[in-house]
Design an enzyme around this catalytic site. Structure first.
Site, PDB file in Angstrom:
ATOM      1  N   GLU A 172       0.816  -1.225   0.000  1.00 25.96           N
ATOM      2  CA  GLU A 172       0.000   0.000   0.000  1.00 25.96           C
ATOM      3  C   GLU A 172       0.847   1.272   0.000  1.00 25.96           C
ATOM      4  O   GLU A 172       0.594   2.202   0.777  1.00 25.96           O
ATOM      5  CB  GLU A 172      -0.964  -0.016   1.190  1.00 25.96           C
ATOM      6  CG  GLU A 172      -1.987  -1.139   1.113  1.00 25.96           C
ATOM      7  CD  GLU A 172      -3.049  -1.095   2.195  1.00 25.96           C
ATOM      8  OE1 GLU A 172      -2.916  -0.290   3.143  1.00 25.96           O
ATOM      9  OE2 GLU A 172      -4.019  -1.880   2.110  1.00 25.96           O
ATOM     10  N   GLU A 295      -5.513  -8.510  -0.538  1.00 24.47           N
ATOM     11  CA  GLU A 295      -6.281  -8.159   0.671  1.00 24.47           C
ATOM     12  C   GLU A 295      -7.726  -7.951   0.258  1.00 24.47           C
ATOM     13  O   GLU A 295      -8.033  -7.076  -0.553  1.00 24.47           O
ATOM     14  CB  GLU A 295      -5.754  -6.891   1.351  1.00 24.47           C
ATOM     15  CG  GLU A 295      -4.426  -7.056   2.058  1.00 24.47           C
ATOM     16  CD  GLU A 295      -4.031  -5.856   2.901  1.00 24.47           C
ATOM     17  OE1 GLU A 295      -4.948  -5.180   3.445  1.00 24.47           O
ATOM     18  OE2 GLU A 295      -2.830  -5.585   3.004  1.00 24.47           O
TER      19      GLU A 295
END
Length: 501
Positions: A172, A295
């Site tokens: 991320e 995710e």
């Protein structure tokens, strides 16, 4: 309400990469400590690994597990988690503002993974560290011996290389919450150079570059394009992350909207595929970048509790969503959506596996299964072979966010080796039973081997008391070997396993 579904064995989405049923363990909350690792717990082995958790994970048949993060990895020094435990440093975990003792690290995770029967998807820190730290980790894990890092691995008790093949290049990195956030150009350049160094150590590595951490980020799209412009030739997959929440209290119209969020997931996947292919065309490349949805899950129940949690604790209760029945229905639909896109989604990780937004929860005395455990278990164990393109005729409904959500969400998988056809079917209608009329082409049903339903629970009901179970789906009938009928109850998750020829 009626639904017609046609299945043609020759009409295939793709061969299923079973890593689509992967999961995730992060050094976060009680995922590791008091989760998979709890020295002194009654089922724990000499290394502190809980056998009851290992047994539960095996039931989910998870083929690959991402580790050690997540946000945690962007400030993690992997060297802290190797060597004698009494010499490992205790650190501040800046990602989650907790205390990390480093009593669980690389060797412990790989020992656990081998006992579970899963592969590692190892993440490297590209937030606060750079190229050589990642290359050194590959050398430590995968190089046979005769060098500093590989010999240190041997000194620490592992003679043979771990042989880890799949690696995430950071986590991320577009997120402002991330320690070491990068611009798209900065990250793409660093990912490319790190990939080159890691592959000098082990050319066989499969590498995952960070896509946007959310579809809602203002840089979505531009991020993917810029990153891939930098590292397209040296990576294999691009990551996607997406979590879903329910915000309508007891409004039945909001439940309709919540159960339609698989439409959002499908749009997200197809949008990222389009960007990958646009970069491919621009570069005149023959190489195809596939997706790692590393995710995904439901995540919203624990938000208020987490805001009130005191910082700088060891293994605090964080992100411990207690899932209800409607969450299980959504998870089932999200799994179907991943299968519908299995031509490009080659890996996915339910985030996470134990205690932290997880299907498996632990107490000091044992484990219990959340509602989402059941659809995930069935798809991961039965969704083998190839995904078949679903042709479904059924009514749809309009919700707050989505113009047309089909009441039946379904897909079939076909395992040619074992001659098994499995239908996953979810009735999203809150009140009406759905009469399913299934027609097979090029296949003949020889036996209904199994038919189950997961239904009859209130949308907000949880499984803390352990009452949730799969039940037989009665009334499944076959006709002339090419037709099947079934009655799917309102708000139900259904699985039908057929022997065919």
């Amino acid at each position: 309400m009626k639904a017609k579904m046609t299945i043609d064995a020759a009409d295939r989405v793709a061969k299923i990469d079973e890593r689509i049923y992967g999961s995730f363990i992060e050094q976060l909350g009680r995922a590791v400590y008091d989760g998979i690792y709890q020295p002194g717990q009654k089922t724990a082995d000499a290394n502190g690994l809980r056998q009851d958790v290992i047994d539960a994970v095996r039931k989910l048949n998870v083929p690959i597990v991402r580790y050690p993060g997540g946000n945690f990895v962007s400030q993690y020094k992997w060297e802290d988690g190797i060597g004698p435990k009494d010499q490992r440093p205790t650190r501040l975990d800046l990602a989650w503002q907790t205390i990390e003792t480093n009593q669980f690290g690389l060797h412990e995770f790989m020992d656990w993974a081998e006992k579970v029967g899963t592969q590692a998807n190892m993440a490297v820190n590209l937030g606060t560290r750079e190229i050589m730290a990642a290359a050194n980790l590959v050398e430590y894990c995968n190089f046979p011996g005769g060098t500093y890092w590989s010999d240190l691995r041997k000194q620490n008790g592992r003679e043979k290389p771990f042989g880890i093949k799949t690696w995430c290049l950071g986590n991320e990195m577009d997120g402002p919450w991330e320690i070491g956030q990068k611009t798209a150009y900065e990250y793409g350049y660093l990912a490319n150079e790190t990939a080159k160094a890691m592959r000098r150590v082990d050319p066989s590595l499969e590498l995952v570059a960070c896509g946007s951490s959310s579809l809602d980020n203002p840089t979505f799209g531009d991020w993917e394009r810029t990153v891939l412009d930098q590292c397209y030739d040296n990576v294999d997959l691009l990551s996607l992350h997406r979590y879903y929440g329910y915000y309508g209290d007891d409004d039945p119209n909001e439940l309709d909207n919540y159960l339609g969020k698989n439409v959002d997931l499908d749009r997200f996947i197809k949008g990222v595929v389009a960007i990958c292919d646009a970069v491919k065309a621009k570069k005149r490349s023959q190489k195809q970048i596939n997706l790692s949805f590393d995710e995904w899950n439901v995540w919203y129940h624990s938000n208020q509790q987490d805001e009130e949690t005191e910082h700088w604790q060891k293994a605090p209760h964080l992100l411990e969503d207690i899932y209800n029945f409607e969450d299980a229905l959504l998870v089932g639909s999200l799994l179907i959506t991943l299968l519908k896109n299995s031509d490009r989604v080659k890996m996915a990780c339910l985030a996470q596996l134990v205690n932290v937004i997880a299907p498996i929860m632990t107490t000091d005395d044992g484990v219990w299964y959340q509602s989402i455990f059941y659809p995930f278990m069935q798809v991961s164990n039965l969704g083998k072979g190839v995904a078949l393109t679903p042709h479904v005729a059924v009514d749809s409904y309009k919700s707050r966010e989505f113009d047309a959500v089909p009441y039946l969400d379904s897909i079939a998988t076909y395992d040619e080796e074992y001659q098994q056809l499995v239908i996953f079917a979810e009735n999203k209608h809150q009140e009406d039973e759905l009469d399913l009329d299934l027609s097979l082409r090029d296949l003949t049903i020889t036996e209904v081997e199994e038919a189950t339903e997961f239904c009859g629970y209130a949308p907000k009901q949880t499984n803390e008391d352990g009452v949730m179970k799969l039940h037989p789906l009665t009334g499944v009938k076959t006709h002339d070997g090419h037709q099947l009928t079934a009655h799917l109850k309102p708000l139900s998750w259904n699985v039908i396993r057929l022997q065919v020829k």
